[in-house]
Design an enzyme around this catalytic site. Structure first.
Site, PDB file in Angstrom:
ATOM      1  N   CYS A 135       5.918  -1.152  -6.850  1.00  0.00           N
ATOM      2  CA  CYS A 135       6.556  -0.949  -5.543  1.00  0.00           C
ATOM      3  C   CYS A 135       6.487  -2.217  -4.699  1.00  0.00           C
ATOM      4  O   CYS A 135       5.469  -2.489  -4.055  1.00  0.00           O
ATOM      5  CB  CYS A 135       5.885   0.211  -4.808  1.00  0.00           C
ATOM      6  N   CYS A 138       5.949  -1.577  -0.980  1.00  0.00           N
ATOM      7  CA  CYS A 138       4.572  -1.272  -0.577  1.00  0.00           C
ATOM      8  C   CYS A 138       3.686  -2.520  -0.627  1.00  0.00           C
ATOM      9  O   CYS A 138       2.842  -2.725   0.235  1.00  0.00           O
ATOM     10  CB  CYS A 138       3.944  -0.229  -1.510  1.00  0.00           C
ATOM     11  N   ASP A 139       3.851  -3.342  -1.659  1.00  0.00           N
ATOM     12  CA  ASP A 139       2.872  -4.401  -1.934  1.00  0.00           C
ATOM     13  C   ASP A 139       3.373  -5.823  -1.681  1.00  0.00           C
ATOM     14  O   ASP A 139       2.584  -6.761  -1.728  1.00  0.00           O
ATOM     15  CB  ASP A 139       2.421  -4.315  -3.411  1.00  0.00           C
TER      16      ASP A 139
END
Ligand code: NAP
Length: 309
Positions: A135, A138-139
């Site tokens: 992701c 997200c990261d």
């Protein structure tokens, strides 16, 4: 007396949320169960540019959050962090098992979506969360001024590689062929981005590091030469597998475990419908998922009218 729902929708991505919206507006007693938080894979997409109505694009989280609010507004009950452990389909009534209790419904709409695929090679499991990610939204921010690799050549790989250039100093794309599967407009953007380098005709063979990802080893499929690249992160975008394990033996699946339905989203068991990315359809898109969710809801309503008093 135990409560009986008209419909239980399993999965809270765009397909499930749209089904919930339509069922709610049809005044059906509707329960949506989502194993995590509603939004599905779309919610982890930074920007969605091909969902009509948003000429500048819209954030995946924002779009799916609005879908959730809209479904709830029309009366759908949405329960998150509720993973369905099993399903019993008999005598017209359906029993959906969650947290060791069974919830009854006259119909079920399966909209469980899909999960990212991974590679079974050294380092992938070991470094998950320590440089291996599925992701970018997200990261990605953890990789400011760092070097990352994206594995895959489809739309997800291309979009997420472009997204990662906001942070990373360099983004490799490792693709197993000499041509990308991604849409042409995305290919053009990749070509004109100085931070991106595509490593063609190559397979990722292993990921090395000391507590965190430090290197990836890539093999050229023509020459068999292996090359090590210093990277801080490796993001996998090599497609997805449907979340249909709990359906095995209950509804008909295709060879890749996607649910088979007719054109009205009906699975082979009366009163069971499937829509979105878990269905054996031709295109995995938010625009497709919402259309299928709407259709599944309307067909579930018809099924109840025809089969229950
Ligand atoms: P995808 O289209 O199935 O692409 C997967 C990519 O990973 C392909 O390039 C494939 O290579 C590669 N791959 C698969 N297995 C591999 C393996 N074992 N080792 C190395 N590489 C492997 O998956 P996706 O990009 O996640 O997209 C899924 C669906 O969502 C697609 O229908 C896509 O169009 C859609 N989507 C659309 C958008 C958009 O429209 N903006 C954005 C994201 C996703 P090959 O090319 O050689 O098969």
């Amino acid at each position: 007396m135990t409560e009986i729902y008209d419909v239980i929708i399993i999965g809270g991505g765009p397909a499930g949320l749209t089904a919930a919206l339509y069922c709610g507006r049809a005044r059906m007693k509707t329960l949506l169960l989502e194993k995590a938080t509603a939004g599905g894979q779309a919610a982890t997409t930074d920007m969605i540019e091909n969902y009509p109505g948003f000429p500048e694009g819209i954030g995946g989280y924002e779009l799916t959050e609005k879908m959730k609010q809209q479904a709830a507004h029309f009366g759908a009950e949405i329960q998150e962090i509720k993973e369905v452990g099993g399903l019993e389909l008999e005598d017209g009534m359906k029993l959906v098992k969650v947290d060791d209790i069974g919830i009854k419904a006259k119909s079920v709409i399966i909209a469980t979506g899909a999960e990212p695929k991974t590679l079974d090679i050294p380092g992938v499991a070991e470094f998950r969360g320590k440089g291996v990610s599925y992701c970018a939204t997200c990261d990605g921010a953890f990789y400011r001024d760092k070097v990352v690799a994206v594995i895959g050549g489809g739309n997800s790989a291309a979009e997420e590689a472009l997204f990662l250039t906001k942070f990373a100093s360099k983004v490799y794309i490792v693709h197993r062929r000499d041509e990308l599967r991604a849409d042409k407009i995305l290919q053009e953007r990749l070509q004109s981005n100085d931070k991106i380098e595509v490593i063609w005709d190559s397979h990722l063979r292993k990921i090395l590091g000391n507590g965190r990802v430090e290197e990836m080893v890539v093999e050229n499929k023509n020459t068999r030469d292996r090359t090590g690249y210093q990277v801080d992160g490796v993001f996998f975008y090599i497609g997805s597998v449907p979340n249909t394990e709990f359906c095995e033996g209950l509804v008909e699946l295709d060879g890749r475990e996607f649910i088979l339905t007719d054109e009205a989203m009906r699975a082979n068991v009366p009163g069971v419908f499937a829509c979105g990315d878990c269905r054996a359809n031709l295109l995995k898109q938010v625009a497709v998922a919402v259309g299928e969710g709407a259709l599944a809801a309307v067909e579930a309503e018809k099924y109840i009218e025809e089969n229950f008093d």
